[in-house]
Write an enzyme that holds these catalytic residues in place. Structure first.
Site: not given
Ligand code: NAD
Length: 296
Positions: A96, A171, A246
């Site tokens: 997102t 979204k 966010k």
């Molecule tokens: P998270 O923080 O658990 O995971 C993100 C991952 O990206 C981490 O493991 C981090 O180490 C990795 N990362 C960061 N920079 C990086 C790079 N340069 N190269 C490789 N890896 C890298 O976050 P999440 O909860 O998995 O969410 C991911 C996305 O999904 C976000 O944009 C969030 O807004 C969206 N989202 C999350 C949810 C939820 O319920 N968690 C729901 C809908 C959407």
């Protein structure tokens, strides 16, 4: 079955990559976190040394990263996906992020000859684990058709919302409605309480009247009327308030960049900022009712 690069193996990306493996795809994975890489390796993925190495040789690249700056870096940075992917591969960003970043990265991909869709999700970690996510997909018709069978291994609803960036637009518009409506419903329950009107009685009326909405009937912010709502389990998410904040900030940012006045979206962002700054960012966003009731 395809060879898929999966970059960003966090709370969402980890289980999404596992569902691709379960569907029989080969997954070349990368994350900055060693623990996330180890979990993906245990599930059957190959671990790459960086985003470019993951993308090299893959037919499809999927990213699931925290925010726009990470997406820009992973695709357009030195040794990134665009510099390393094989000609003809398809890029899918499911993070997102702000609409401007989504459109800028899609344009950079297109200029380098690659098709790209933004495909943010709703459904949370539970949906990622169960493979029941909803994907909102922005991109050309052709890119959408190519992405659809891949996304089907991770989700149950896949909706084409228009050109590049329109997945992110759908979204944040949807979640802005949700944030505002949850505050409205919560204010009504807080007022009813002060007026001596029982929560269940308000629910019985409003759920069948013009106040009816999803925040009321599927996700009621007070315990009782909807037994499955987070209010009945001490506001354990669900959808964490920090993630709602966010998304509201992204909506406000989009409002500013397009000159769209968002008086209620802006106010909702302020209210959730206060809630998160008070230490409740990890609680479900419907817990906002307790702040509006004046409870600590
Ligand atoms: P998270 O923080 O658990 O995971 C993100 C991952 O990206 C981490 O493991 C981090 O180490 C990795 N990362 C960061 N920079 C990086 C790079 N340069 N190269 C490789 N890896 C890298 O976050 P999440 O909860 O998995 O969410 C991911 C996305 O999904 C976000 O944009 C969030 O807004 C969206 N989202 C999350 C949810 C939820 O319920 N968690 C729901 C809908 C959407």
């Amino acid at each position: 079955m395809a060879t898929i690069a999966f970059i960003g193996l966090g709370n969402m990306g980890g289980p999404m990559a596992r569902n691709l493996l379960k569907a029989g795809h080969a997954v070349q994975a990368f994350d900055l976190s060693e623990a996330a890489c180890t979990a993906a390796r245990d599930a059957g993925a190959t671990i790459a040394a960086g985003p470019g190495a993951a993308a090299a040789g893959a037919e499809v690249v999927i990213t699931m990263l925290p925010a726009g700056k990470h997406v820009r870096e992973v695709y357009t940075g030195e040794g990134g996906v665009i510099a390393s992917a094989k000609p003809g591969s398809l890029f899918i960003d499911s993070s997102t992020v702000d609409v401007d970043s989504a459109r800028a990265v899609a344009a950079a991909a297109e200029a380098a000859g690659f098709a790209m869709v933004d495909a943010p999700v709703s459904g949370g970690v539970g949906g990622a684990e169960a493979g029941t996510l909803t994907f909102m997909v922005g991109g050309t018709e052709d890119a959408f058709k190519r992405a659809e069978p891949i996304l089907a291994a991770m989700g149950k609803a896949i909706v084409h919302t228009g050109g590049p960036g329109n997945g992110q637009a759908a979204k944040i518009c949807n979640n802005m409605i949700l944030g505002i409506s949850m505050i409205g419903v919560s204010e009504a329950f807080a007022l009813a309480e002060k007026l001596g009107l029982d929560s269940q009685r308000l629910f019985d009326v409003a759920s069948k009247s013009s106040g009816q909405c999803w925040s009321l009937t599927s996700y009621c912010p007070v315990p009782g009327p909807v037994p499955t709502s987070p209010a009945n389990r001490d506001y354990q998410p669900g959808f964490a308030a920090a993630l709602m904040l966010k998304d509201l900030k992204l909506a406000v940012e989009a409002g500013q960049s397009t000159g769209s006045p968002l008086p209620l979206g802006g106010e909702a962002a302020q209210i959730y900022t206060l809630f998160c700054n008070s230490g409740f960012g990890g609680k479900d966003f419907s817990g906002i009712v307790n702040m509006l009731r004046g409870q600590k």
